[in-house]
Motif scaffolding. Structure first.
Motif, short mmCIF file in Angstrom:
data_model
loop_
_atom_site.label_atom_id
_atom_site.label_comp_id
_atom_site.label_asym_id
_atom_site.label_seq_id
_atom_site.Cartn_x
_atom_site.Cartn_y
_atom_site.Cartn_z
N MET A 39 0.85 -1.19 0.00
CA MET A 39 0.00 0.00 0.00
C MET A 39 0.89 1.24 0.00
O MET A 39 1.57 1.51 1.00
N PHE A 40 0.93 1.97 -1.12
CA PHE A 40 1.80 3.16 -1.19
C PHE A 40 1.01 4.35 -0.66
O PHE A 40 0.60 5.24 -1.39
N ASN A 41 0.82 4.33 0.64
CA ASN A 41 0.03 5.34 1.33
C ASN A 41 0.97 6.30 2.06
O ASN A 41 1.79 5.85 2.87
N LEU A 42 0.85 7.61 1.80
CA LEU A 42 1.71 8.60 2.46
C LEU A 42 0.91 9.46 3.44
O LEU A 42 1.25 10.61 3.71
N GLY A 43 -0.17 8.90 3.94
CA GLY A 43 -1.04 9.66 4.83
C GLY A 43 -0.49 9.86 6.23
O GLY A 43 -1.10 10.58 7.03
N ALA A 44 0.64 9.23 6.57
CA ALA A 44 1.21 9.41 7.90
C ALA A 44 1.53 10.87 8.19
O ALA A 44 1.52 11.30 9.35
N GLU A 45 1.80 11.62 7.12
CA GLU A 45 2.14 13.04 7.29
C GLU A 45 0.99 13.81 7.95
O GLU A 45 1.16 14.48 8.97
N GLY A 46 -0.20 13.72 7.37
CA GLY A 46 -1.35 14.45 7.91
C GLY A 46 -1.81 13.90 9.24
O GLY A 46 -2.20 14.66 10.14
N ILE A 47 -1.75 12.58 9.39
CA ILE A 47 -2.19 11.96 10.65
C ILE A 47 -1.25 12.34 11.78
O ILE A 47 -1.69 12.63 12.90
N PHE A 48 0.04 12.35 11.51
CA PHE A 48 1.03 12.75 12.52
C PHE A 48 0.73 14.16 13.01
O PHE A 48 0.72 14.43 14.22
N TYR A 49 0.44 15.06 12.07
CA TYR A 49 0.15 16.46 12.42
C TYR A 49 -1.16 16.56 13.20
O TYR A 49 -1.22 17.17 14.27
N PHE A 50 -2.23 15.97 12.67
CA PHE A 50 -3.55 16.16 13.27
C PHE A 50 -3.64 15.49 14.64
O PHE A 50 -4.28 16.03 15.56
N SER A 51 -3.01 14.35 14.80
CA SER A 51 -3.01 13.70 16.11
C SER A 51 -2.26 14.55 17.13
O SER A 51 -2.61 14.55 18.32
N GLY A 52 -1.25 15.29 16.66
CA GLY A 52 -0.57 16.23 17.55
C GLY A 52 -1.52 17.31 18.03
O GLY A 52 -1.47 17.74 19.19
N VAL A 53 -2.41 17.76 17.14
CA VAL A 53 -3.41 18.77 17.51
C VAL A 53 -4.37 18.18 18.56
O VAL A 53 -4.67 18.84 19.57
N VAL A 54 -4.83 16.97 18.31
CA VAL A 54 -5.77 16.32 19.24
C VAL A 54 -5.13 16.17 20.63
O VAL A 54 -5.74 16.50 21.66
N ALA A 55 -3.89 15.68 20.65
CA ALA A 55 -3.19 15.51 21.94
C ALA A 55 -2.99 16.87 22.61
O ALA A 55 -3.09 16.97 23.86
N SER A 56 -2.76 17.91 21.83
CA SER A 56 -2.56 19.25 22.40
C SER A 56 -3.83 19.77 23.05
O SER A 56 -3.77 20.41 24.11
#
Length: 349
Positions: free
Chosen positions: A77-94
Protein backbone atom coordinates in the motif's frame (compact mmCIF):
# COMPACT_ATOMS: atom_id res chain seq x y z
CA UNK A 1 31.58 -15.23 -0.67
CA UNK A 2 28.50 -13.11 -0.03
CA UNK A 3 25.18 -14.94 -0.02
CA UNK A 4 22.00 -13.84 -1.75
CA UNK A 5 20.16 -13.43 1.54
CA UNK A 6 22.55 -10.60 2.42
CA UNK A 7 22.06 -8.86 -0.92
CA UNK A 8 19.61 -6.18 0.30
CA UNK A 9 21.86 -5.29 3.23
CA UNK A 10 24.84 -4.93 0.91
CA UNK A 11 22.78 -2.99 -1.61
CA UNK A 12 21.48 -0.54 1.00
CA UNK A 13 24.98 -0.05 2.41
CA UNK A 14 26.31 0.62 -1.09
CA UNK A 15 23.55 3.18 -1.70
CA UNK A 16 24.38 5.03 1.52
CA UNK A 17 28.11 5.05 0.73
CA UNK A 18 27.50 6.34 -2.79
CA UNK A 19 25.22 9.10 -1.47
CA UNK A 20 27.82 10.12 1.12
CA UNK A 21 30.58 10.03 -1.51
CA UNK A 22 28.58 12.36 -3.76
CA UNK A 23 27.97 14.68 -0.82
CA UNK A 24 31.69 14.75 -0.02
CA UNK A 25 32.53 15.59 -3.64
CA UNK A 26 30.07 18.48 -3.60
CA UNK A 27 31.40 19.70 -0.24
CA UNK A 28 34.91 19.63 -1.70
CA UNK A 29 33.77 21.82 -4.58
CA UNK A 30 31.77 24.27 -2.45
CA UNK A 31 33.79 24.65 0.74
CA UNK A 32 37.06 26.54 1.21
CA UNK A 33 38.04 24.00 3.87
CA UNK A 34 36.54 20.71 2.64
CA UNK A 35 38.35 18.37 5.06
CA UNK A 36 37.33 20.44 8.07
CA UNK A 37 33.75 20.66 6.79
CA UNK A 38 33.51 16.91 6.22
CA UNK A 39 34.95 16.36 9.70
CA UNK A 40 32.25 18.58 11.18
CA UNK A 41 29.57 16.74 9.22
CA UNK A 42 30.72 13.30 10.36
CA UNK A 43 32.00 13.96 13.88
CA UNK A 44 29.92 16.73 15.43
CA UNK A 45 26.66 14.68 15.77
CA UNK A 46 28.47 12.26 18.10
CA UNK A 47 31.01 14.63 19.65
CA UNK A 48 29.11 15.40 22.86
CA UNK A 49 26.37 13.92 24.98
CA UNK A 50 24.08 16.78 24.00
CA UNK A 51 24.61 16.21 20.27
CA UNK A 52 24.01 12.47 20.60
CA UNK A 53 20.84 13.38 22.46
CA UNK A 54 19.82 15.58 19.53
CA UNK A 55 20.24 12.65 17.14
CA UNK A 56 18.08 10.36 19.29
CA UNK A 57 15.44 13.06 19.83
CA UNK A 58 15.12 13.53 16.09
CA UNK A 59 15.07 9.77 15.50
CA UNK A 60 12.02 9.19 17.75
CA UNK A 61 9.36 10.69 15.41
CA UNK A 62 11.19 9.16 12.43
CA UNK A 63 10.89 5.72 14.04
CA UNK A 64 7.16 6.19 14.57
CA UNK A 65 6.42 7.27 11.01
CA UNK A 66 8.96 4.87 9.52
CA UNK A 67 7.29 1.99 11.35
CA UNK A 68 3.82 3.06 10.22
CA UNK A 69 4.86 3.44 6.59
CA UNK A 70 6.87 0.21 6.57
CA UNK A 71 3.75 -1.77 7.55
CA UNK A 72 1.78 -0.13 4.75
CA UNK A 73 4.55 -0.74 2.23
CA UNK A 74 4.76 -4.35 3.41
CA UNK A 75 1.12 -4.74 2.39
CA UNK A 76 2.00 -3.09 -0.95
CA UNK A 77 0.00 0.00 0.00
CA UNK A 78 1.80 3.16 -1.19
CA UNK A 79 0.03 5.34 1.33
CA UNK A 80 1.71 8.60 2.46
CA UNK A 81 -1.04 9.66 4.83
CA UNK A 82 1.21 9.41 7.90
CA UNK A 83 2.14 13.04 7.29
CA UNK A 84 -1.35 14.45 7.91
CA UNK A 85 -2.19 11.96 10.65
CA UNK A 86 1.03 12.75 12.52
CA UNK A 87 0.15 16.46 12.42
CA UNK A 88 -3.55 16.16 13.27
CA UNK A 89 -3.01 13.70 16.11
CA UNK A 90 -0.57 16.23 17.55
CA UNK A 91 -3.41 18.77 17.51
CA UNK A 92 -5.77 16.32 19.24
CA UNK A 93 -3.19 15.51 21.94
CA UNK A 94 -2.56 19.25 22.40
CA UNK A 95 -6.24 19.98 22.98
CA UNK A 96 -6.32 17.42 25.79
CA UNK A 97 -2.95 18.58 27.12
CA UNK A 98 -4.32 22.12 27.43
CA UNK A 99 -7.84 21.55 28.72
CA UNK A 100 -7.74 18.32 30.75
CA UNK A 101 -6.77 18.24 34.41
CA UNK A 102 -5.34 14.87 35.38
CA UNK A 103 -2.34 13.63 37.31
CA UNK A 104 1.03 13.22 35.63
CA UNK A 105 0.49 9.46 35.14
CA UNK A 106 -2.82 9.51 33.32
CA UNK A 107 -2.67 12.84 31.54
CA UNK A 108 -0.07 11.90 28.87
CA UNK A 109 -1.57 8.41 28.56
CA UNK A 110 -5.04 9.80 27.85
CA UNK A 111 -3.73 12.42 25.41
CA UNK A 112 -1.54 9.92 23.52
CA UNK A 113 -4.31 7.31 23.43
CA UNK A 114 -6.75 9.86 22.03
CA UNK A 115 -4.28 10.96 19.34
CA UNK A 116 -3.55 7.34 18.43
CA UNK A 117 -7.22 6.34 18.16
CA UNK A 118 -8.03 9.40 16.05
CA UNK A 119 -5.07 8.53 13.82
CA UNK A 120 -6.30 4.97 13.40
CA UNK A 121 -9.84 6.05 12.50
CA UNK A 122 -8.63 8.65 10.01
CA UNK A 123 -6.23 6.19 8.40
CA UNK A 124 -9.01 3.64 8.02
CA UNK A 125 -10.84 5.88 5.53
CA UNK A 126 -8.30 5.54 2.68
CA UNK A 127 -8.05 1.87 3.62
CA UNK A 128 -11.79 1.33 3.22
CA UNK A 129 -11.80 3.27 -0.04
CA UNK A 130 -9.00 1.03 -1.31
CA UNK A 131 -10.50 -2.23 -0.07
CA UNK A 132 -14.05 -1.59 -1.26
CA UNK A 133 -13.66 0.53 -4.38
CA UNK A 134 -9.96 0.12 -5.27
CA UNK A 135 -9.40 3.87 -4.88
CA UNK A 136 -5.75 4.78 -5.34
CA UNK A 137 -4.36 4.99 -1.80
CA UNK A 138 -1.59 7.41 -2.80
CA UNK A 139 -4.08 9.96 -4.14
CA UNK A 140 -6.56 9.64 -1.28
CA UNK A 141 -3.85 9.80 1.39
CA UNK A 142 -2.28 12.91 -0.13
CA UNK A 143 -5.70 14.59 -0.31
CA UNK A 144 -6.28 13.64 3.32
CA UNK A 145 -3.00 15.28 4.27
CA UNK A 146 -4.27 18.61 2.91
CA UNK A 147 -7.65 18.21 4.61
CA UNK A 148 -6.17 17.33 7.99
CA UNK A 149 -3.65 20.14 7.79
CA UNK A 150 -6.40 22.64 6.97
CA UNK A 151 -8.57 21.51 9.87
CA UNK A 152 -5.62 21.43 12.25
CA UNK A 153 -4.51 24.94 11.25
CA UNK A 154 -8.07 26.21 11.71
CA UNK A 155 -8.19 24.78 15.23
CA UNK A 156 -4.81 26.31 16.03
CA UNK A 157 -5.71 29.76 14.72
CA UNK A 158 -9.26 30.07 16.03
CA UNK A 159 -9.48 27.85 19.13
CA UNK A 160 -6.04 27.09 20.53
CA UNK A 161 -3.96 30.16 19.75
CA UNK A 162 -2.53 32.13 22.66
CA UNK A 163 -2.77 35.81 21.62
CA UNK A 164 -0.32 36.80 24.36
CA UNK A 165 2.45 34.62 22.95
CA UNK A 166 3.19 36.93 19.97
CA UNK A 167 3.49 33.89 17.72
CA UNK A 168 1.23 31.37 16.04
CA UNK A 169 1.29 28.90 18.94
CA UNK A 170 -1.27 27.36 21.25
CA UNK A 171 -1.83 27.93 24.95
CA UNK A 172 0.70 26.19 27.17
CA UNK A 173 0.19 22.51 27.94
CA UNK A 174 -0.52 21.47 31.51
CA UNK A 175 2.76 20.35 33.05
CA UNK A 176 1.15 17.03 33.96
CA UNK A 177 0.64 16.26 30.25
CA UNK A 178 4.27 16.56 29.21
CA UNK A 179 6.45 13.47 28.89
CA UNK A 180 9.34 13.23 31.32
CA UNK A 181 12.98 13.28 30.28
CA UNK A 182 14.93 10.07 30.81
CA UNK A 183 18.55 11.26 30.37
CA UNK A 184 19.88 14.34 32.11
CA UNK A 185 21.61 16.83 29.83
CA UNK A 186 19.44 15.86 26.88
CA UNK A 187 15.81 16.23 25.82
CA UNK A 188 15.35 12.49 25.23
CA UNK A 189 11.93 11.67 26.65
CA UNK A 190 9.90 8.57 27.47
CA UNK A 191 8.66 8.52 23.89
CA UNK A 192 11.88 6.59 23.11
CA UNK A 193 10.70 3.70 25.30
CA UNK A 194 7.22 3.83 23.76
CA UNK A 195 8.48 3.66 20.18
CA UNK A 196 10.90 0.80 20.93
CA UNK A 197 8.03 -1.18 22.48
CA UNK A 198 5.88 -0.47 19.42
CA UNK A 199 8.66 -1.67 17.11
CA UNK A 200 9.00 -4.96 18.98
CA UNK A 201 5.21 -5.44 18.96
CA UNK A 202 5.08 -4.69 15.23
CA UNK A 203 7.86 -7.22 14.59
CA UNK A 204 6.02 -9.89 16.57
CA UNK A 205 2.76 -9.05 14.81
CA UNK A 206 4.33 -9.22 11.37
CA UNK A 207 6.33 -12.44 11.80
CA UNK A 208 4.63 -14.37 14.61
CA UNK A 209 0.90 -13.99 13.97
CA UNK A 210 -1.60 -15.18 11.39
CA UNK A 211 -2.64 -11.59 10.66
CA UNK A 212 0.98 -10.63 10.01
CA UNK A 213 1.37 -13.56 7.61
CA UNK A 214 -1.77 -12.54 5.74
CA UNK A 215 -0.50 -8.96 5.56
CA UNK A 216 2.79 -10.09 4.03
CA UNK A 217 1.09 -12.43 1.59
CA UNK A 218 -1.32 -9.69 0.52
CA UNK A 219 1.66 -7.45 -0.10
CA UNK A 220 3.47 -10.04 -2.20
CA UNK A 221 0.47 -10.93 -4.37
CA UNK A 222 -3.03 -9.78 -3.47
CA UNK A 223 -4.74 -12.03 -6.04
CA UNK A 224 -2.86 -15.10 -4.84
CA UNK A 225 -3.72 -14.26 -1.23
CA UNK A 226 -7.41 -13.89 -2.12
CA UNK A 227 -7.50 -17.17 -4.07
CA UNK A 228 -5.84 -18.82 -1.06
CA UNK A 229 -8.80 -17.88 1.08
CA UNK A 230 -7.46 -14.76 2.76
CA UNK A 231 -9.81 -11.81 3.18
CA UNK A 232 -7.55 -9.22 1.59
CA UNK A 233 -10.01 -6.34 1.99
CA UNK A 234 -9.99 -6.96 5.73
CA UNK A 235 -6.18 -7.10 5.70
CA UNK A 236 -5.96 -3.76 3.88
CA UNK A 237 -8.28 -2.04 6.35
CA UNK A 238 -6.45 -3.63 9.30
CA UNK A 239 -3.01 -2.45 8.18
CA UNK A 240 -4.34 1.08 7.66
CA UNK A 241 -5.81 1.05 11.18
CA UNK A 242 -2.52 -0.11 12.71
CA UNK A 243 -0.38 2.30 10.67
CA UNK A 244 -2.68 5.22 11.53
CA UNK A 245 -2.58 4.26 15.20
CA UNK A 246 1.24 4.28 15.19
CA UNK A 247 1.52 7.53 13.20
CA UNK A 248 -1.05 9.18 15.47
CA UNK A 249 0.84 8.01 18.53
CA UNK A 250 4.02 9.46 17.03
CA UNK A 251 2.47 12.91 16.56
CA UNK A 252 1.07 12.88 20.09
CA UNK A 253 4.34 11.73 21.63
CA UNK A 254 6.33 14.33 19.69
CA UNK A 255 4.30 17.35 20.82
CA UNK A 256 4.10 16.17 24.45
CA UNK A 257 7.76 15.17 24.58
CA UNK A 258 9.46 18.07 22.82
CA UNK A 259 7.25 21.13 23.28
CA UNK A 260 5.17 22.94 25.88
CA UNK A 261 2.83 24.42 23.24
CA UNK A 262 1.55 23.23 19.86
CA UNK A 263 3.55 25.24 17.30
CA UNK A 264 3.39 23.51 13.92
CA UNK A 265 2.11 26.12 11.48
CA UNK A 266 2.98 23.78 8.61
CA UNK A 267 3.21 20.02 8.14
CA UNK A 268 6.33 18.84 10.03
CA UNK A 269 7.46 16.50 7.25
CA UNK A 270 7.93 13.44 9.44
CA UNK A 271 5.37 11.43 7.49
CA UNK A 272 7.23 11.79 4.21
CA UNK A 273 10.53 11.17 6.00
CA UNK A 274 8.95 7.98 7.27
CA UNK A 275 8.76 6.74 3.67
CA UNK A 276 12.52 7.19 3.33
CA UNK A 277 13.12 5.43 6.66
CA UNK A 278 10.89 2.53 5.56
CA UNK A 279 12.70 2.24 2.22
CA UNK A 280 16.11 2.16 3.93
CA UNK A 281 14.81 -0.41 6.42
CA UNK A 282 13.39 -2.53 3.59
CA UNK A 283 10.07 -2.44 5.47
CA UNK A 284 11.52 -4.40 8.38
CA UNK A 285 10.29 -3.04 11.76
CA UNK A 286 13.54 -3.76 13.62
CA UNK A 287 15.64 -2.14 10.88
CA UNK A 288 13.57 1.03 11.24
CA UNK A 289 15.65 1.83 14.35
CA UNK A 290 18.93 1.97 12.43
CA UNK A 291 17.40 3.80 9.47
CA UNK A 292 15.85 6.50 11.64
CA UNK A 293 19.07 6.97 13.61
CA UNK A 294 21.08 7.25 10.38
CA UNK A 295 18.72 9.85 8.91
CA UNK A 296 18.73 11.81 12.17
CA UNK A 297 22.54 11.56 12.31
CA UNK A 298 23.11 13.06 8.86
CA UNK A 299 20.54 15.80 9.52
CA UNK A 300 22.16 16.84 12.77
CA UNK A 301 25.52 16.65 10.96
CA UNK A 302 24.18 18.91 8.20
CA UNK A 303 22.81 21.34 10.77
CA UNK A 304 26.16 21.51 12.58
CA UNK A 305 27.96 21.86 9.24
CA UNK A 306 25.78 24.85 8.34
CA UNK A 307 26.56 26.52 11.68
CA UNK A 308 30.30 25.87 11.78
CA UNK A 309 31.34 25.97 8.11
CA UNK A 310 30.56 27.67 4.80
CA UNK A 311 28.33 24.85 3.44
CA UNK A 312 24.54 25.18 3.85
CA UNK A 313 22.46 22.45 5.48
CA UNK A 314 20.46 22.01 2.26
CA UNK A 315 23.27 19.65 1.26
CA UNK A 316 21.36 16.95 3.10
CA UNK A 317 18.60 17.12 0.49
CA UNK A 318 21.06 15.90 -2.13
CA UNK A 319 22.02 12.90 0.00
CA UNK A 320 18.38 12.01 0.59
CA UNK A 321 17.51 12.37 -3.09
CA UNK A 322 20.39 10.10 -4.15
CA UNK A 323 19.37 7.49 -1.56
CA UNK A 324 15.76 7.50 -2.75
CA UNK A 325 16.79 7.29 -6.42
CA UNK A 326 19.13 4.34 -5.90
CA UNK A 327 16.96 2.47 -3.39
CA UNK A 328 13.94 2.72 -5.65
CA UNK A 329 15.97 1.60 -8.71
CA UNK A 330 15.21 -2.12 -8.73
CA UNK A 331 17.89 -2.81 -11.31
CA UNK A 332 20.68 -1.24 -9.24
CA UNK A 333 23.25 -4.02 -8.56
CA UNK A 334 20.73 -6.56 -9.93
CA UNK A 335 23.41 -8.03 -12.16
CA UNK A 336 25.46 -8.84 -9.05
CA UNK A 337 22.49 -10.54 -7.42
CA UNK A 338 21.96 -12.68 -10.54
CA UNK A 339 25.63 -13.64 -10.49
CA UNK A 340 25.37 -14.64 -6.81
CA UNK A 341 22.26 -16.72 -7.55
CA UNK A 342 24.06 -18.50 -10.39
CA UNK A 343 27.08 -19.30 -8.20
CA UNK A 344 24.90 -20.65 -5.39
CA UNK A 345 22.93 -22.77 -7.86
CA UNK A 346 26.17 -24.26 -9.26
CA UNK A 347 27.49 -24.88 -5.75
CA UNK A 348 24.32 -26.76 -4.76
CA UNK A 349 24.10 -28.75 -7.99
Amino acid sequence: MFKVKYFEVIRTTAVILIALAIAFIIISLVSDQPLKTIGIFLWEPISTKGHIGNVIEMAIPLMFTGLAVSLLFRANMFNLGAEGIFYFSGVVASVLAIHLSLNSWFHPIVAIAAGSIVGALLSAIPGILKAKWNANELVTSLMFNNILFGIGLYLLNYHLRDAKAFANVSYKFQETAQLSKIFTGTRIHTGLIIVLVMIVLAHLFLYRTKWGYELRMTGVNRDFARYSGMKTAKVIILVHLIAGFIAGMGGSVEVLGMYNRFQWASLPGYGLDGALVAMLAKNNPISVIGSALFLAYIRIGADMMARLSDVPSEMISIIQAVIILLISAEQFLKFWKNRMLLKEAKANA
